[in-house]
Design a protein around this motif. Structure first.
Motif, short mmCIF file in Angstrom:
data_model
loop_
_atom_site.label_atom_id
_atom_site.label_comp_id
_atom_site.label_asym_id
_atom_site.label_seq_id
_atom_site.Cartn_x
_atom_site.Cartn_y
_atom_site.Cartn_z
N ILE A 249 87.26 42.84 29.05
CA ILE A 249 87.42 42.10 30.30
C ILE A 249 87.15 43.00 31.49
O ILE A 249 86.53 42.59 32.49
N MET A 250 87.57 44.27 31.41
CA MET A 250 87.40 45.20 32.53
C MET A 250 85.95 45.65 32.70
O MET A 250 85.60 46.24 33.72
N THR A 251 85.08 45.37 31.73
CA THR A 251 83.65 45.64 31.95
C THR A 251 83.04 44.65 32.93
O THR A 251 81.96 44.92 33.48
N ARG A 252 83.69 43.51 33.14
CA ARG A 252 83.18 42.43 33.98
C ARG A 252 81.84 41.90 33.48
O ARG A 252 81.05 41.35 34.25
N SER A 253 81.57 42.11 32.20
CA SER A 253 80.31 41.66 31.62
C SER A 253 80.37 40.15 31.39
O SER A 253 81.22 39.66 30.65
N ARG A 254 79.47 39.42 32.02
CA ARG A 254 79.48 37.97 31.89
C ARG A 254 79.13 37.55 30.47
O ARG A 254 79.85 36.78 29.84
N MET A 255 78.00 38.05 29.96
CA MET A 255 77.56 37.63 28.63
C MET A 255 78.47 38.19 27.56
O MET A 255 78.76 37.52 26.56
N GLY A 256 78.96 39.43 27.75
CA GLY A 256 79.83 40.02 26.75
C GLY A 256 81.09 39.22 26.53
O GLY A 256 81.47 38.92 25.40
N ASN A 257 81.76 38.84 27.63
CA ASN A 257 83.00 38.06 27.51
C ASN A 257 82.73 36.65 27.02
O ASN A 257 83.46 36.12 26.17
N ALA A 258 81.67 36.02 27.54
CA ALA A 258 81.37 34.65 27.12
C ALA A 258 81.02 34.59 25.64
O ALA A 258 81.49 33.71 24.91
N VAL A 259 80.21 35.55 25.19
CA VAL A 259 79.82 35.55 23.78
C VAL A 259 81.00 35.84 22.88
O VAL A 259 81.15 35.22 21.81
N PHE A 260 81.87 36.76 23.27
CA PHE A 260 83.00 37.10 22.41
C PHE A 260 83.88 35.89 22.14
O PHE A 260 84.20 35.57 20.99
N PHE A 261 84.29 35.20 23.19
CA PHE A 261 85.17 34.06 23.00
C PHE A 261 84.43 32.89 22.34
O PHE A 261 85.05 32.06 21.67
N SER A 262 83.11 32.84 22.49
CA SER A 262 82.34 31.80 21.80
C SER A 262 82.28 32.06 20.30
O SER A 262 82.45 31.14 19.49
N VAL A 263 82.04 33.34 19.91
CA VAL A 263 81.95 33.63 18.47
C VAL A 263 83.32 33.55 17.82
O VAL A 263 83.42 33.26 16.62
N ILE A 264 84.39 33.81 18.59
CA ILE A 264 85.73 33.62 18.03
C ILE A 264 85.93 32.16 17.66
O ILE A 264 86.42 31.83 16.57
N ALA A 265 85.54 31.27 18.56
CA ALA A 265 85.66 29.84 18.28
C ALA A 265 84.75 29.43 17.12
O ALA A 265 85.17 28.68 16.22
N CYS A 266 83.51 29.92 17.13
CA CYS A 266 82.56 29.57 16.07
C CYS A 266 83.02 30.12 14.73
O CYS A 266 83.02 29.40 13.71
N GLY A 267 83.43 31.40 14.71
CA GLY A 267 83.92 31.99 13.46
C GLY A 267 85.18 31.30 12.96
O GLY A 267 85.37 31.14 11.75
N GLY A 268 86.04 30.88 13.90
CA GLY A 268 87.25 30.18 13.48
C GLY A 268 86.94 28.85 12.82
O GLY A 268 87.54 28.49 11.80
N VAL A 269 85.98 28.11 13.37
CA VAL A 269 85.59 26.82 12.78
C VAL A 269 85.00 27.03 11.39
O VAL A 269 85.33 26.32 10.43
N ILE A 270 84.12 28.03 11.26
CA ILE A 270 83.50 28.30 9.95
C ILE A 270 84.56 28.70 8.94
O ILE A 270 84.55 28.24 7.78
N ALA A 271 85.51 29.56 9.35
CA ALA A 271 86.54 30.01 8.42
C ALA A 271 87.44 28.85 8.00
O ALA A 271 87.79 28.71 6.82
N LEU A 272 87.84 28.00 8.95
CA LEU A 272 88.74 26.89 8.63
C LEU A 272 88.05 25.85 7.75
O LEU A 272 88.71 25.18 6.95
N CYS A 273 86.74 25.72 7.88
CA CYS A 273 86.03 24.69 7.11
C CYS A 273 85.55 25.18 5.75
O CYS A 273 85.54 24.41 4.78
N PHE A 274 85.17 26.47 5.65
CA PHE A 274 84.49 26.93 4.43
C PHE A 274 85.19 28.09 3.72
O PHE A 274 84.74 28.49 2.66
N TYR A 275 86.27 28.61 4.29
CA TYR A 275 86.90 29.79 3.69
C TYR A 275 87.53 29.42 2.35
O TYR A 275 88.33 28.48 2.27
N LYS A 276 87.16 30.15 1.32
CA LYS A 276 87.71 29.89 -0.01
C LYS A 276 89.13 30.44 -0.07
O LYS A 276 89.37 31.60 0.23
N ARG A 277 90.09 29.60 -0.43
CA ARG A 277 91.50 29.98 -0.48
C ARG A 277 91.92 30.51 0.89
O ARG A 277 92.34 31.66 1.04
N ARG A 278 91.82 29.67 1.88
CA ARG A 278 92.07 30.07 3.27
C ARG A 278 93.52 30.51 3.46
O ARG A 278 94.46 29.81 3.05
#
Length: 481
Positions: A249-278
């Motif tokens: 957050i302290m880098t003030r990087s627009r793409m860095g922060n936006a991408v991080f929270f986006s991949v967290i959401a994307c990875g969370g959806v993939i894990a919740l839907c397809f994770y074996k023995r979640r």
């Protein structure tokens, strides 16, 4: 395991921590250290494994090593001096330029020195991938790699955060000007943000691999697990992730922060839907990453400033989009051969329509690689990335090992983050970031190839259940008869 192989393994871990320290290894003297280091390590490792060289494992990684090697061969061809007559067969437009100046010999590259420099770096990247393939052959070593990147990312975050909080005007290690954005030991704050995002993704994979997969059964067991988690390594890993989020957050990087929270959401959806023995705690972890890290920690350390930078972004205030647009003209003129790896800074001034400042990079790695190496070379390099994504997704769905599944999830998020970030910046030009990205590709193959006892045990249990069902069915049929 020989002593030489063990020393090569420790050297690889140390290299991962070292590469970001000397300005992200984005200076000639610092990437030269990396090139000499990895070359000597490759020789030592080859000698130590001479009588039992892992050809079988290397063949399993041909999807990664072959494209990297072929790309270096193409870059070498770009730098080779050729007669103008032969050059006219390969690239008539380039040959015409040499004929106009009366030269008898020319090359595909407009800047042979820069192309040779890029070739040396590319060979070092390929050797790193080869070393990682040979050395990472167990679950224990996969964990060691994740911990090494966690340590590196946490150190970089502490260093970058403290230099900003203490209002230092110069960095402590190299005396470079220090502004109000965290840069760690990097020169460019966006490179630092990109590195932190990759470390965060792999750190999340590490903490997911330590979550319980069995049900608590009672509140007594659940409370006991909570207290044990507070005193375990999971809490320390979680604190390290929070520190890295603060620095991001302290880098003030627009793409860095936006991408991080986006991949967290994307990875969370993939894990919740397809994770074996979640794991049951996986949902809570994802929610905590989104709520605690975004709203609570982000509010304290200036996420509102990142929001202001995103809102203030416009075509009128940005010139990078113009650099990308004009770079497309280079691709149009040299779609197959490119102008030579590393030649962008000398080629781009001929395609600018008006003065927008000095651009030595296109701020878009897709466009820059296509302009310098040609479209076929970009397609060649994209194949391993697609294969790695498929491997990660397949491991998440099918494997039983917690460590391998967690690593696959982290690599999946990290690769998606890099795919998005290099569309607006030149992260692959920094060796520390490029090596970390290559490591994620190697890990994507390792989590698919490594065999562990838990998988075999689970398969045996499933087979035993099938056999038992078959016996019971056969007995019922005999009784019926």
């Amino acid at each position: 395991m020989t002593h030489s192989e063990r020393w090569c393994w420790y050297s690889l871990l140390l290299m991962l921590i070292w590469l970001p320290i000397p300005l992200g290894s984005h200076r000639m003297w610092s990437w030269s250290i990396f090139e000499i280091w990895i070359s000597c390590q490759t020789v030592l490792l080859s000698v130590s494994l001479w009588h039992r060289f892992p050809w079988q494992k290397i063949r399993k990684f041909v999807w990664l090593l072959a494209p990297l090697s072929l790309f270096q061969c193409w870059v070498a061809i770009q730098a080779i001096p050729l007669p103008v007559e032969m050059l006219g067969v390969i690239a008539p437009d380039v040959a015409q330029i040499y004929r106009q100046v009366g030269a008898d010999v020319g090359s595909l590259s407009y800047d042979r020195y820069a192309t040779l420099t890029g070739l040396m770096k590319g060979i070092a990247y390929t050797l790193f991938a080869l070393n990682a393939v040979m050395l990472i052959h167990s679950v224990k070593r996969v964990k060691a790699v994740l911990y090494a990147l966690l340590i590196s990312g946490t150190f970089q975050s502490f260093y970058g955060g403290l230099t900003v909080l203490l209002n230092n005007h110069q960095s402590w290690l190299f005396g470079l000007p220090q502004g109000h954005r965290a840069t760690g030991t990097f020169v460019y704050f966006n490179h630092f943000a990109n590195y932190l995002v990759m470390c965060l993704c792999l750190g999340i994979g590490l903490i997911v691999s330590q979550l319980h997969q069995t049900e608590s059964g009672s509140w007594h067991v659940r409370i006991r697990r909570w207290f044990s988690a507070l005193m375990s390594a999971k809490m320390m890993i979680r604190l390290c992730l929070i520190v890295m989020v603060i620095a991001l957050i302290m880098t003030r990087s627009r793409m860095g922060n936006a991408v991080f929270f986006s991949v967290i959401a994307c990875g969370g959806v993939i894990a919740l839907c397809f994770y074996k023995r979640r794991p049951r705690a996986l949902t809570a972890l994802i929610i905590s990453m989104m709520i605690i890290d975004t709203f609570l920690v982000g509010t304290l350390f200036g996420i509102d400033k990142v929001k202001q930078r995103i809102e203030a972004t416009s075509i009128e205030t940005e010139t990078r989009d113009q650099a990308v647009q004009w770079s497309l003209d280079i691709i149009r003129d040299y779609p197959l051969t490119g102008t030579g790896l590393g030649s962008f800074y000398s080629t781009f001034p001929h395609y600018t329509h008006y003065n927008i400042g000095y651009y030595n990079y296109a701020h878009n790695d897709y466009v820059q690689f296509a302009a310098e190496a040609g479209i076929p070379a970009v397609v060649l390099l994209s194949l391993p990335i697609l294969v790695a994504l498929w491997f990660c997704f397949n491991v998440i769905r099918t494997r039983h090992s917690k460590t391998l599944k967690g690593t696959a999830l982290g690599c999946l998020m990290g690769i998606l983050a890099m795919i998005a970030q290099i569309s607006v910046d030149f992260h692959l030009q920094a060796p520390a970031n490029a090596v970390t990205f290559i490591l994620m590709l190697v890990l994507s193959g390792c989590v698919r190839q490594i065999q562990v006892r838990s998988d075999n045990h689970q398969l045996s249990v499933e087979k035993l259940s099938v056999d038992k069902f078959s016996v019971e069915k056969l007995s019922v049929e005999k009784l019926t008869v």
